[in-house]
Design a protein around this motif. Structure first.
Motif, PDB file in Angstrom:
ATOM      1  N   UNK A   5       0.779  -1.227   0.000  1.00 12.58           N
ATOM      2  CA  UNK A   5       0.000   0.000   0.000  1.00 12.58           C
ATOM      3  C   UNK A   5       0.804   1.265   0.000  1.00 12.58           C
ATOM      4  N   UNK A  89      -8.892  -5.079  -1.832  1.00 12.64           N
ATOM      5  CA  UNK A  89      -8.754  -5.376  -3.251  1.00 12.64           C
ATOM      6  C   UNK A  89     -10.054  -5.943  -3.800  1.00 12.64           C
TER       7      UNK A  89
ATOM      8  N   UNK B  38       3.211 -10.236  -5.256  1.00 18.08           N
ATOM      9  CA  UNK B  38       2.742  -8.888  -4.967  1.00 18.08           C
ATOM     10  C   UNK B  38       3.935  -7.992  -4.711  1.00 18.08           C
ATOM     11  N   UNK B  39       4.127  -7.000  -5.572  1.00 25.49           N
ATOM     12  CA  UNK B  39       5.150  -5.988  -5.331  1.00 25.49           C
ATOM     13  C   UNK B  39       4.587  -4.959  -4.360  1.00 25.49           C
ATOM     14  N   UNK B  40       5.475  -4.251  -3.675  1.00 27.95           N
ATOM     15  CA  UNK B  40       5.047  -3.277  -2.677  1.00 27.95           C
ATOM     16  C   UNK B  40       4.104  -2.250  -3.295  1.00 27.95           C
ATOM     17  N   UNK B  41       2.972  -2.032  -2.658  1.00 26.78           N
ATOM     18  CA  UNK B  41       2.026  -1.043  -3.128  1.00 26.78           C
ATOM     19  C   UNK B  41       1.269  -1.428  -4.381  1.00 26.78           C
ATOM     20  N   UNK B  42       1.243  -2.693  -4.662  1.00 22.01           N
ATOM     21  CA  UNK B  42       0.595  -3.149  -5.900  1.00 22.01           C
ATOM     22  C   UNK B  42      -0.403  -4.253  -5.606  1.00 22.01           C
ATOM     23  N   UNK B  43      -1.170  -4.586  -6.641  1.00 22.53           N
ATOM     24  CA  UNK B  43      -2.073  -5.720  -6.548  1.00 22.53           C
ATOM     25  C   UNK B  43      -1.328  -7.018  -6.753  1.00 22.53           C
TER      26      UNK B  43
END
Lengths: 114, 110
Positions: A5, A89, B38-43
């Motif tokens: 996030x 999500x 999942x990369x940081x800050x991503x879906x």
């Protein structure tokens, strides 16, 4: 834990208020939609789902609304609590036999102020 | 009830080293199994899915591979890790659409 996030849009609400988190999807063939909640360093947790033959579904304190015309999904949380703070999500899937993998949106961080 | 176990929770590996992440599911038979990253800050990005023993489909070209030696076991591997392989890896299972996730492995390649 995992820094989920960092670049996500953030919704900040006061404890006790209602929250609305929105999601736009792009695949008109999608027929199944899910909302997940992810706390830092943990895997996503299922909240509620809806199939495309419905436009509204209610759970405990949560409601999902689906507008297929504009390909929009929303999650409403009633009486938001500090424990609701997390990244949310939306996910969609298409009736691709066997695969049924979910495509995830980029997420929204919900911050609940006490 | 069904449960999913994924380990380790965190892992720090040097560039060029091998990788093996394991995921097991209990309480269900013949589930669809998935690996997401999942990369940081991503879906979540789907890496692999499997509809049965020995059946693996890859969604994106990459430095990783997956195997399903048993019905409820899913393994993510690499022969030589790259810096870009760092991320949060999630295993999931599903029957009929709804997916349930493990707690994830945070991999840092240094």
């Amino acid at each position: 834990g995992e820094s989920v996030g960092l670049h996500l849009p953030t919704l900040s609400v006061q404890e006790g208020d209602n929250s609305i988190i929105n999601c736009a999807y792009s695949n008109s063939a999608s027929d199944y939609f899910i909302w997940y909640k992810q706390e830092s360093g943990k895997g996503p947790q299922f909240i509620i789902d809806i199939r495309s033959n419905m436009d509204k579904r209610q759970g405990q304190r949560v409601t999902v609304l689906l507008n297929k015309t504009v390909k929009h999904l929303s999650l409403q949380i009633a009486a938001t609590q500090p424990g609701d703070s997390a990244v949310y999500f939306c996910a969609e899937s298409t009736p691709d036999t066997g695969r049924r993998a979910l495509t995830f949106g980029s997420g929204t961080r919900l911050q609940v102020q006490p | 009830s069904q449960t999913i176990h994924q380990w380790p929770a965190t892992l720090v590996q040097p560039v060029g080293s091998p990788l093996s992440l394991e995921c097991t599911v209990e309480g269900t038979s013949n589930p669809n199994l998935y690996w997401y990253r999942q990369a940081a800050g991503r879906g979540l990005q789907l890496l692999f899915y499997s509809v049965g023993i020995g059946q693996i489909s890859s969604e994106v070209p990459q430095n990783l591979s997956a195997s399903r030696p048993q019905d409820r076991q899913f393994i993510l591997s690499s022969k030589k890790l790259l810096l870009s392989d760092s991320g949060f890896y999630l295993c999931a299972w599903s029957l009929g659409g709804r997916a349930f996730f493990g707690q994830g492995t945070r991999l840092t390649v240094v």
